[in-house]
Enzyme design. Structure first.
Site, PDB file in Angstrom:
ATOM      1  N   ARG A 178      -3.331   6.770   1.282  1.00 35.88           N
ATOM      2  CA  ARG A 178      -3.831   7.877   2.064  1.00 35.88           C
ATOM      3  C   ARG A 178      -2.999   8.567   2.932  1.00 35.88           C
ATOM      4  NH1 ARG A 178      -9.082   4.889   4.073  1.00 35.88           N
ATOM      5  NH2 ARG A 178      -7.602   3.359   4.138  1.00 35.88           N
ATOM      6  N   TYR A 233     -15.103 -11.866   0.457  1.00 36.14           N
ATOM      7  CA  TYR A 233     -15.813 -10.645   0.301  1.00 36.14           C
ATOM      8  C   TYR A 233     -16.877 -10.601  -0.530  1.00 36.14           C
ATOM      9  CZ  TYR A 233     -12.068  -7.046   1.552  1.00 36.14           C
ATOM     10  OH  TYR A 233     -11.353  -6.435   2.658  1.00 36.14           O
ATOM     11  N   ARG A 273       0.734  -1.125   0.147  1.00 38.05           N
ATOM     12  CA  ARG A 273       0.024   0.129   0.092  1.00 38.05           C
ATOM     13  C   ARG A 273       0.858   1.332   0.014  1.00 38.05           C
ATOM     14  NH1 ARG A 273      -5.503  -0.370   1.822  1.00 38.05           N
ATOM     15  NH2 ARG A 273      -6.157  -2.491   1.565  1.00 38.05           N
ATOM     16  N   ASP A 330      -7.349  -2.182  -7.330  1.00 32.97           N
ATOM     17  CA  ASP A 330      -7.738  -2.736  -6.036  1.00 32.97           C
ATOM     18  C   ASP A 330      -8.164  -4.377  -6.293  1.00 32.97           C
ATOM     19  OD1 ASP A 330      -8.777  -1.877  -2.998  1.00 32.97           O
ATOM     20  OD2 ASP A 330     -10.081  -3.395  -3.696  1.00 32.97           O
ATOM     21  N   ARG A 378      -6.997  12.117  -4.844  1.00 33.29           N
ATOM     22  CA  ARG A 378      -8.634  11.778  -4.413  1.00 33.29           C
ATOM     23  C   ARG A 378      -9.441  12.944  -3.939  1.00 33.29           C
ATOM     24  NH1 ARG A 378     -11.471   9.706  -2.935  1.00 33.29           N
ATOM     25  NH2 ARG A 378     -11.710   8.488  -1.134  1.00 33.29           N
TER      26      ARG A 378
HETATM   27  O1  CP3 Z   1       0.190  -1.010  -2.773  1.00 32.40           O
HETATM   28  C1  CP3 Z   1      -0.211  -0.256  -3.290  1.00 32.40           C
HETATM   29  O2  CP3 Z   1      -0.001   1.054  -3.303  1.00 32.40           O
HETATM   30  C2  CP3 Z   1      -0.986  -0.397  -4.446  1.00 32.40           C
HETATM   31  C3  CP3 Z   1      -2.434  -0.152  -4.300  1.00 32.40           C
HETATM   32  C4  CP3 Z   1      -3.409  -1.086  -3.403  1.00 32.40           C
HETATM   33  C5  CP3 Z   1      -4.870  -0.825  -3.016  1.00 32.40           C
HETATM   34  N1  CP3 Z   1      -5.630  -1.974  -2.467  1.00 32.40           N
HETATM   35  C6  CP3 Z   1      -5.367   0.659  -2.983  1.00 32.40           C
HETATM   36  C7  CP3 Z   1      -6.166   1.018  -1.986  1.00 32.40           C
HETATM   37  C8  CP3 Z   1      -3.437  -2.347  -3.119  1.00 32.40           C
HETATM   38  C9  CP3 Z   1      -2.306  -3.568  -3.443  1.00 32.40           C
HETATM   39  C10 CP3 Z   1      -4.640  -3.008  -2.670  1.00 32.40           C
HETATM   40  C11 CP3 Z   1      -5.029  -4.444  -2.260  1.00 32.40           C
HETATM   41  C12 CP3 Z   1      -6.346  -4.558  -1.290  1.00 32.40           C
HETATM   42  N2  CP3 Z   1      -7.515  -3.948  -1.547  1.00 32.40           N
HETATM   43  C13 CP3 Z   1      -6.277  -5.594  -0.494  1.00 32.40           C
HETATM   44  C14 CP3 Z   1      -5.278  -6.398  -0.226  1.00 32.40           C
HETATM   45  C15 CP3 Z   1      -4.169  -5.787   0.721  1.00 32.40           C
HETATM   46  C16 CP3 Z   1      -4.211  -6.001   2.238  1.00 32.40           C
HETATM   47  O3  CP3 Z   1      -4.121  -5.025   2.791  1.00 32.40           O
HETATM   48  O4  CP3 Z   1      -4.310  -6.990   2.763  1.00 32.40           O
HETATM   49  C17 CP3 Z   1      -7.524  -5.546   0.192  1.00 32.40           C
HETATM   50  C18 CP3 Z   1      -8.116  -6.211   1.488  1.00 32.40           C
HETATM   51  C19 CP3 Z   1      -8.260  -4.600  -0.739  1.00 32.40           C
HETATM   52  C20 CP3 Z   1      -9.702  -4.295  -0.187  1.00 32.40           C
HETATM   53  C21 CP3 Z   1      -9.858  -2.765   0.184  1.00 32.40           C
HETATM   54  N3  CP3 Z   1      -9.593  -1.792  -0.567  1.00 32.40           N
HETATM   55  C22 CP3 Z   1     -10.241  -2.438   1.503  1.00 32.40           C
HETATM   56  C23 CP3 Z   1     -10.473  -3.231   2.576  1.00 32.40           C
HETATM   57  C24 CP3 Z   1     -10.216  -0.952   1.551  1.00 32.40           C
HETATM   58  C25 CP3 Z   1     -10.536   0.003   2.331  1.00 32.40           C
HETATM   59  C26 CP3 Z   1      -9.878   0.031   3.809  1.00 32.40           C
HETATM   60  C27 CP3 Z   1      -8.646   0.441   3.663  1.00 32.40           C
HETATM   61  O5  CP3 Z   1      -7.695  -0.285   4.219  1.00 32.40           O
HETATM   62  O6  CP3 Z   1      -8.110   1.362   2.976  1.00 32.40           O
HETATM   63  C28 CP3 Z   1     -10.018  -0.510   0.113  1.00 32.40           C
HETATM   64  C29 CP3 Z   1      -9.428   0.967  -0.180  1.00 32.40           C
HETATM   65  C30 CP3 Z   1      -8.172   1.168  -0.744  1.00 32.40           C
HETATM   66  N4  CP3 Z   1      -7.457   0.219  -1.757  1.00 32.40           N
HETATM   67  C31 CP3 Z   1      -7.595   2.609  -0.714  1.00 32.40           C
HETATM   68  C32 CP3 Z   1      -6.223   2.353  -1.317  1.00 32.40           C
HETATM   69  C33 CP3 Z   1      -5.289   3.322  -1.340  1.00 32.40           C
HETATM   70  C34 CP3 Z   1      -8.128   3.505   0.270  1.00 32.40           C
HETATM   71  C35 CP3 Z   1      -8.997   4.411  -0.547  1.00 32.40           C
HETATM   72  C36 CP3 Z   1      -9.366   5.713  -0.252  1.00 32.40           C
HETATM   73  O7  CP3 Z   1     -10.129   5.775   0.647  1.00 32.40           O
HETATM   74  O8  CP3 Z   1      -8.579   6.408  -0.834  1.00 32.40           O
END
Ligand code: CP3
Length: 361
Positions: free
Chosen positions: A46, A167, A42, A91, A55
């Protein structure tokens, strides 16, 4: 003894020499690197002001669907942190949307229209067609790769079948995964049809990212740690293995899940080249459990919370992870899970520089 992950043994002609010889891809193959490669799960998110700026103009899903903006997010984070790999900005849940499960992001996280039973599973779209429909994500890979230095790889990714199925059945995140587990036990045939379809879809999605220029694939099995060994072996492993085995030979595959210290040998048995070790297991013990140096590479495992600590604490804990790795080939430094959004960006950057400095050989 043969390596568990033999997928990288073939030399893939399409990977240009500067990339092939990058520290990141060398470590994936278990070869010595000039210094320990590092990236942060990640890393574009944010905690970064630049990301929050993107964003302010686009919703999260709009950002994922806009290849130029997604590439900008990934490239900015890669360059600013000076990490050894980019990861495409996307995502894991877009695969479910493409299969016909409506998806939205609200306040506290993702919301999906939950799959209620076997009939809902059987009404999902064709998995190969669904992967083909994710063209915007593949274009984001293409634009990210085009903006990278010639020796910096781009990691493509997808969710693993168990985590995506969980999910889809829960309709969002969950603490206990009661609905997903009840479905798995009570409707095993429909569970396996769903997971097999997901495996087909993520493998095709991964290979389309490879065709667009990604030179490694990470499968996120974020929630697999909630399973016992026998349940993982029965309901998750065969589908993840099918996906790993279907990725283009020569492209290293990383499998990662949180709280999977009890599953590392099974995760390695997928044939993955790299196993992600989360913070719960010491890196050296996790590496042994996964098969040991020389058989499989490892990625991890600094506690993401350490980036909230003073610099001196961060340095001590980083030294500890590097000492556990012992300079042995096949270690990719990372956090044990995704970066926390309260992380001071400067601390993340300092960590990367510190890993490079301490591991220079
Ligand atoms: O690593 C990176 O920079 C690449 C981007 C990336 C995102 N999601 C961007 C994102 C990657 C590799 C993911 C994978 C992802 N998405 C996972 C597996 C990774 C892990 O942590 O185990 C999961 C479970 C998700 C599903 C998901 N997406 C959730 C549960 C959430 C909301 C909660 C949270 O932790 O942010 C997201 C949103 C998300 N995915 C954001 C980002 C940058 C935040 C969105 C925002 O509010 O701007």
């Amino acid at each position: 003894m043969p390596r568990l992950g033999i997928r990288t043994s073939g030399n893939l002609r399409s990977i240009a020499p500067p990339l092939w010889e990058s520290d990141f891809l060398r470590a994936c193959r278990g070869e010595p690197a000039r210094r320990t490669p590092v990236w942060l799960m990640r890393q574009a998110g944010r905690y970064m002001e630049h990301y929050r700026g993107l964003r302010a103009k686009l919703s999260f899903l709009e950002l994922c669907r806009n290849p130029a903006a997604a590439a900008e997010a990934a490239l900015y984070a890669r360059a600013w942190l000076d990490v050894d790999a980019a990861i495409v900005f996307s995502d894991i849940l877009i695969v479910l949307e493409a299969l016909g499960v409506p998806l939205r992001f609200e306040g506290d996280g993702p919301k999906l229209t939950a799959l209620a039973g076997p009939a809902a599973v059987d009404s999902l779209r064709d998995p190969l067609q669904a992967a083909a429909d994710l063209g915007y994500a593949h274009e984001a890979v293409r634009q990210t790769v085009a903006g990278l230095p010639a020796d910096i790889p781009c990691i493509g990714f997808a969710g693993a079948p168990f985590t995506l199925a969980a999910y889809a059945i829960e309709g969002g995140g969950s603490r206990q995964f009661a609905k997903a587990k009840a479905f798995m036990y009570r409707e095993p045939a429909a569970w396996h049809r769903l997971a097999a379809s997901l495996a087909t879809c993520i493998a095709e999605h991964a290979n389309r990212q490879v065709a667009a220029g990604a030179t490694a694939i990470q499968f996120f099995d974020s929630w697999a740690g909630c399973l016992s060994r026998p349940d993982y072996a029965e309901f998750a492993l065969p589908h993840l293995r099918a996906a790993v085995q279907a990725v283009v030979p020569g492209v290293p595959v990383i499998v990662f899940g949180a709280a999977t210290g009890h599953l590392l040998d099974l995760m390695a048995s997928t044939g993955a080249d790299v196993v992600g070790v989360d913070t719960g297991a010491a890196l050296d013990q996790g590496w042994e459990a996964a098969g040991g140096p020389g058989r499989v590479a490892v990625q991890g495992n600094l506690d993401p919370a350490v980036l909230l600590a003073p610099s001196a604490v961060m340095r001590t804990r980083t030294d500890q992870v590097l000492a556990e790795a012992g300079g042995r080939p096949g270690h990719i430094f990372n956090l044990g899970h995704g970066i926390i959004k309260e992380t001071p960006p400067e601390m993340a950057r300092e960590l990367v520089a510190y890993v490079h400095e301490r591991s220079a050989r």
